[in-house]
Design a protein around this motif. Structure first.
Motif, PDB file in Angstrom:
ATOM      1  N   LEU A  50      12.029  53.938  12.020  1.00 16.56           N
ATOM      2  CA  LEU A  50      10.595  54.022  12.301  1.00 16.56           C
ATOM      3  C   LEU A  50       9.843  54.926  11.318  1.00 16.56           C
ATOM      4  O   LEU A  50       8.771  54.549  10.831  1.00 16.56           O
ATOM      5  N   PRO A  51      10.357  56.126  11.007  1.00 14.97           N
ATOM      6  CA  PRO A  51       9.619  56.942  10.029  1.00 14.97           C
ATOM      7  C   PRO A  51       9.533  56.301   8.644  1.00 14.97           C
ATOM      8  O   PRO A  51       8.660  56.661   7.846  1.00 14.97           O
ATOM      9  N   MET A  52      10.409  55.360   8.346  1.00 16.14           N
ATOM     10  CA  MET A  52      10.413  54.735   7.028  1.00 16.14           C
ATOM     11  C   MET A  52       9.518  53.497   6.965  1.00 16.14           C
ATOM     12  O   MET A  52       9.304  52.957   5.877  1.00 16.14           O
ATOM     13  N   LEU A  53       8.998  53.054   8.098  1.00 16.55           N
ATOM     14  CA  LEU A  53       8.200  51.831   8.101  1.00 16.55           C
ATOM     15  C   LEU A  53       6.958  51.915   7.214  1.00 16.55           C
ATOM     16  O   LEU A  53       6.664  50.966   6.478  1.00 16.55           O
ATOM     17  N   PRO A  54       6.167  53.022   7.247  1.00 13.93           N
ATOM     18  CA  PRO A  54       5.011  53.085   6.336  1.00 13.93           C
ATOM     19  C   PRO A  54       5.407  52.947   4.869  1.00 13.93           C
ATOM     20  O   PRO A  54       4.745  52.244   4.102  1.00 13.93           O
ATOM     21  N   MET A  55       6.497  53.614   4.492  1.00 11.81           N
ATOM     22  CA  MET A  55       6.940  53.529   3.107  1.00 11.81           C
ATOM     23  C   MET A  55       7.373  52.113   2.753  1.00 11.81           C
ATOM     24  O   MET A  55       7.007  51.571   1.699  1.00 11.81           O
ATOM     25  N   LEU A  56       8.151  51.488   3.641  1.00 11.27           N
ATOM     26  CA  LEU A  56       8.631  50.129   3.372  1.00 11.27           C
ATOM     27  C   LEU A  56       7.473  49.138   3.303  1.00 11.27           C
ATOM     28  O   LEU A  56       7.442  48.253   2.443  1.00 11.27           O
ATOM     29  N   TRP A  57       6.509  49.290   4.231  1.00 14.15           N
ATOM     30  CA  TRP A  57       5.348  48.389   4.203  1.00 14.15           C
ATOM     31  C   TRP A  57       4.559  48.557   2.911  1.00 14.15           C
ATOM     32  O   TRP A  57       4.122  47.585   2.303  1.00 14.15           O
ATOM     33  N   ARG A  58       4.405  49.804   2.497  1.00 16.58           N
ATOM     34  CA  ARG A  58       3.614  50.063   1.284  1.00 16.58           C
ATOM     35  C   ARG A  58       4.310  49.515   0.046  1.00 16.58           C
ATOM     36  O   ARG A  58       3.662  48.934  -0.852  1.00 16.58           O
ATOM     37  N   GLU A  85      -9.814  59.228  -1.308  1.00 13.26           N
ATOM     38  CA  GLU A  85     -10.169  58.219  -0.331  1.00 13.26           C
ATOM     39  C   GLU A  85     -11.121  57.189  -0.936  1.00 13.26           C
ATOM     40  O   GLU A  85     -12.007  57.528  -1.734  1.00 13.26           O
ATOM     41  N   PRO A  86     -10.950  55.907  -0.566  1.00 12.59           N
ATOM     42  CA  PRO A  86     -11.838  54.864  -1.110  1.00 12.59           C
ATOM     43  C   PRO A  86     -13.237  54.969  -0.513  1.00 12.59           C
ATOM     44  O   PRO A  86     -13.412  55.399   0.621  1.00 12.59           O
ATOM     45  N   ALA A  93       4.962  58.936   3.183  1.00 11.50           N
ATOM     46  CA  ALA A  93       3.919  58.726   4.196  1.00 11.50           C
ATOM     47  C   ALA A  93       2.602  58.396   3.513  1.00 11.50           C
ATOM     48  O   ALA A  93       1.644  59.177   3.564  1.00 11.50           O
ATOM     49  N   PRO A  94       2.522  57.240   2.886  1.00 10.83           N
ATOM     50  CA  PRO A  94       1.295  56.890   2.149  1.00 10.83           C
ATOM     51  C   PRO A  94       0.109  56.720   3.098  1.00 10.83           C
ATOM     52  O   PRO A  94       0.229  56.099   4.159  1.00 10.83           O
ATOM     53  N   ARG A  95      -1.045  57.290   2.703  1.00 13.01           N
ATOM     54  CA  ARG A  95      -2.231  57.211   3.550  1.00 13.01           C
ATOM     55  C   ARG A  95      -2.711  55.771   3.727  1.00 13.01           C
ATOM     56  O   ARG A  95      -3.205  55.401   4.782  1.00 13.01           O
ATOM     57  N   SER A  96      -2.543  54.963   2.701  1.00 14.32           N
ATOM     58  CA  SER A  96      -3.059  53.598   2.776  1.00 14.32           C
ATOM     59  C   SER A  96      -2.275  52.712   3.727  1.00 14.32           C
ATOM     60  O   SER A  96      -2.671  51.577   4.004  1.00 14.32           O
TER      61      SER A  96
END
Length: 833
Positions: A634-642, A718-719, A794-797
């Motif tokens: 679970l903690p790796m999901l943001p990284m994998l998605w990005r 931030e965009p 932990a990418p913000r996007s």
């Protein structure tokens, strides 16, 4: 009668005919009348809904709702609103009934008594199958697939039934299906008007059947005849073994004949006898000073069909405060009441409660029921022994050899039920039993001779590596080879006793355990055992011990030994680190682990905690494994998605650039995937309008721009959606402190965005993906190590993933709302009927 109405009637009839296969499973068969009435109401509701007419899904929903209301009225009236509308309490009651029905199915032999739970199961199954058949055959007008639910209903019933009339139920089910097919065929033919090729008039001037219908009947009858005749041919067959095939015997799972059964008990018993280390499953304390007769009995197997011993069908009642006196025990036999406190290990979970026999009372918490004939307790609604501590009062019955020898004939009811042997039992079993007991003056002497033959004089060996035979000759092979373990010995002696007219059954449980220094007794897996019990009027059911070196020999079978004399204490169980061996273990019983794996006679009911019944259950291991995996993933999901999103965006830019190199008006879809390279002509060229090519270019360039702004966002910039691409690029350069090379890359991508958005002929530029990589490298160089780690881990996007899910949910909800609105509308041209 209209064609649709006739098809509805045939659909209900086919379901009812197939459900007749369930008749041998439950007694009495009054449930079938109730099921037929409710099935008629269900079919009528469907016919009414089709006549309105409602859309097909709504027709099915109406039938399902009517079915639920009927089941609520019959089974959960007191738990529903105004007795009809099911609420949460009604559904909980349904769940309790189904659980009770499942327990009853596993507990009783065929035919099972018609309890409320079983009645809900069979009637509910018939109604569900009826709804499926009506939906396929009538609502969707496709009768052929309707045979699948009918086949499922028949197959389940045939798999559980062991009667000789299975061919009759197959005939009913097949005839119902043929009736359904013929009704659909007639209805389809009637829509075409007059059918050519049929006979004009029959005898007496009556219209004859049309040729297609007559031919269909003939084909159906021929196929049905072949299906009935082929199984009667002398084809090779596979027969069961001493304890039957997988599923026969005793245990916690579902098995043949509806008994509480286990999986291949002989094989699992042999495996348990060879485990490297024993495990304690029960710890007991008792007020008797001698534990040599402290056998813990679980269940008795009294139904013998020549290949398998299993519990007969028994009714269960509430646990009485004081148990009745054991069957056949007279007042002249010496007895002492003892009290035993037993604690079961947390990992030892099984349905039947181990107790000394005969029990006179028990104190235990939980949902337990009492089986009066066997004087056993069985868990109700999923209750088992795991972690339970309970107290049992039991009788230490001490008959003398004289009392057993003087026993009168058993009552007719006992002799009828417990001396029955099947015709398939090999004659050598009876002949050898008579030879062994030649010269015996009474049943007691015959029993002692049988016990001594197996345990002492017959030359038998206790061998855990013995190959298990198969077929009705398994007992004869055991008598010839003279090798086996407790299952073989107890089964063979009980069968021989029956051939001599002595009532006999087999008990399974635990032999006496090992005394401990603190005064307790530890009962391990290797103490599991099976032994025969023979009936003597005035004494009751009496234990014998034919298995060599296992358990303890009863004092009343030892020559010149008064009944009051007591044998030496049992040997201790094998140590935990003892190596497996073919020789008998020092344990006083047939390996207890056997019991778990169906040892000892299909023997002990398999615990729900998994194979062996001790230790961490498999489902707990699986649950903790999944939880551990989730904690890691679970903690790796943001990284994998990005990473996945970056790869897709940059790949689209490269594909777009490759396609941009193709001649105008001849862009190919393969080229858009990056296959046209080095100036080579693509293998397949497809004409593609410039408008579509321009739209693709816009999409690819905007994806690259989104990747660039998200990369900047990951590094803390931030965009700002309010800015133009050029101003946004300047802002990224300024805040990120980028050098001149990165500055050019950012502005080149921004310029490409403006070109595809505002130019008359949008086109994708080559190399934009490389520009994004250049900007990313520059941002990494300027950032500190914490910012670099966060940009990856932990990418913000990555919050865009949640935004995407929200957008998709909104779109899905809008789509389904539109579909449901369309379903409610009356479809044009739908026929009533």
């Amino acid at each position: 009668m209209s064609g649709r109405a006739r098809l509805t009637l045939c659909s209900a009839a086919a379901t009812l005919m197939a459900s007749c296969a369930l008749l041998p499973l439950v007694d009495p068969a009054t449930w079938l009348v109730q099921a037929a009435f409710m099935l008629a109401i269900q079919s009528g509701a469907g016919a009414a809904a089709r006549r309105v007419p409602l859309a097909r899904p709504l027709t099915v929903a109406v039938q399902a709702l009517v079915t639920l209301v009927m089941l609520t009225l019959v089974f959960a009236r007191g738990h529903a609103l105004v007795g009809l509308i099911p609420g949460p309490e009604a559904f909980r009651h349904f769940g309790d009934l189904l659980q009770a029905g499942a327990d009853d199915v596993g507990r009783y032999a065929i035919p099972a008594p018609l309890s409320d739970g079983i009645r809900l199961m069979v009637i509910g199954a018939v109604l569900v199958i009826g709804l499926a058949v009506d939906t396929l055959a009538v609502t969707f007008r496709n009768a052929a697939p309707a045979g699948l639910p009918l086949l499922a209903l028949y197959s389940v019933a045939a798999g559980l039934s062991d009667g000789a009339a299975d061919w009759l139920w197959f005939l009913f089910a097949a005839a119902g299906y043929l009736l359904l097919l013929l009704a659909e065929g007639r209805e389809r033919l009637s829509q075409w008007g007059r059918v050519f090729g049929g006979s004009g008039r029959g005898p007496g001037g009556q219209p004859g059947p049309v040729a297609p219908v007559r031919t269909g009947r003939r084909i159906g009858m021929a196929a049905l005849g072949v299906a009935l005749v082929v199984p009667l041919l002398p084809l090779p067959a596979i027969q069961g073994g001493l304890l039957g095939a997988t599923g026969a015997g005793v245990g916690a799972g579902n098995g043949g004949g509806g008994t509480i059964s286990a999986v291949n008990p002989l094989v699992s018993l042999r495996d348990s006898l060879n485990v490297d280390e024993d495990q304690t499953v029960l710890t007991l304390r008792t007020n008797t000073t001698d534990i040599s007769d402290m056998y813990l009995r679980i269940v008795s197997l009294d139904d013998f069909d020549g290949t398998t011993w299993r519990p007969a069908k028994r009714h269960i009642v509430a646990v009485p405060d004081d148990f009745p006196s054991p069957t056949g025990l007279g007042p002249d036999v010496k007895r002492t009441e003892i009290t035993t406190r037993i604690a079961a290990a947390d990992g030892y979970a099984q349905d039947w409660l181990p107790m000394p026999y005969p029990p006179s009372g028990v104190q235990i918490k939980g949902n337990w029921r009492y089986e009066p004939v066997g004087m056993t307790l069985v868990g109700d609604h999923g209750q088992n022994t795991s972690g339970k501590t309970y107290q049992v009062k039991s009788l230490d019955v001490q008959p003398t050899a004289e009392q057993l020898a003087a026993a009168q004939d058993a009552p007719d009811s006992i002799r009828r039920d417990y001396t029955r042997v099947p015709d398939s039992l090999p004659s050598v079993v009876t002949q050898q039993a008579r030879e062994i007991t030649k010269g015996a003056a009474n049943d007691y002497e015959k029993a002692v001779k049988l016990q001594d033959y197996f345990a002492v004089t017959g030359g038998f060996e206790y061998d855990t590596q013995v190959e298990v035979g198969s077929g009705p000759n398994a007992i004869a092979r055991f008598l010839r080879d003279k090798q086996g373990f407790c299952v073989h010995f107890s089964f063979a002696m009980a069968a021989m006793a029956r051939t001599l007219g002595i009532p006999a059954r087999v008990a399974v449980g635990f032999a006496p355990g090992s005394p401990q220094a603190d005064g307790s007794v530890a009962v391990g897996l290797k103490d599991a055992h099976a032994w025969p019990e023979l009936y003597f009027e005035g004494v009751g059911w009496t234990r014998f011990e034919p298995t060599p070196t296992r358990g303890t020999t009863p004092t009343y079978t030892v020559p010149d030994s008064p009944g009051a004399a007591l044998p030496s204490a049992p040997q201790a169980s094998a140590s935990a680190d003892a190596a497996p061996s073919n020789a008998p273990s020092a344990s006083a019983g047939c390996s207890a682990r056997e019991k778990k794996l169906d040892d000892c006679a299909g023997a002990l009911p398999v615990g729900r905690s998994g194979d062996g019944g001790v230790g961490t259950p498999w489902y707990q291991i699986a649950t903790w494994t999944l939880l551990g995996g989730a904690v890691l993933v679970l903690p790796m999901l943001p990284m994998l998605w990005r990473l996945r999103r970056r790869s897709a965006r940059l790949a689209s830019a490269q594909h777009s650039a490759a396609a941009a190199g193709a001649p105008p008006g001849r862009r190919d879809k393969a080229g858009a995937g990056g296959e046209a390279a080095n100036g080579a002509e693509p293998a397949v060229l497809l004409d593609e309008p410039e408008g579509e090519a321009g739209a693709a270019a816009v999409g690819h360039v905007l994806a690259v721009w989104r990747e660039l702004t998200d990369t900047a966002w990951d590094f803390g910039i931030e965009p700002d959606e309010a800015l133009t691409p050029r101003r946004a690029a300047a802002r990224i350069v300024r805040i990120g402190g980028l050098d001149e090379s990165a500055d050019r890359s950012v502005h080149r991508v921004a310029g490409a965005v403006e070109q595809v958005l505002y130019a008359p002929e949008p086109r994708a530029e080559a190399g934009l993906a490389d520009e994004v990589r250049t900007v990313r490298a520059a941002l990494q160089e300027k950032a500190d190590w914490t910012a670099r780690v966060r940009a990856v881990v932990a990418p913000r996007s990555a919050v865009r993933a949640l935004w995407d899910l929200a957008d998709r949910w909104t779109a899905l909800r809008t789509s389904w709302t539109a579909r449901l609105t369309a379903l409610v509308r009356r479809p044009s041209g739908q026929q009533s009927g």
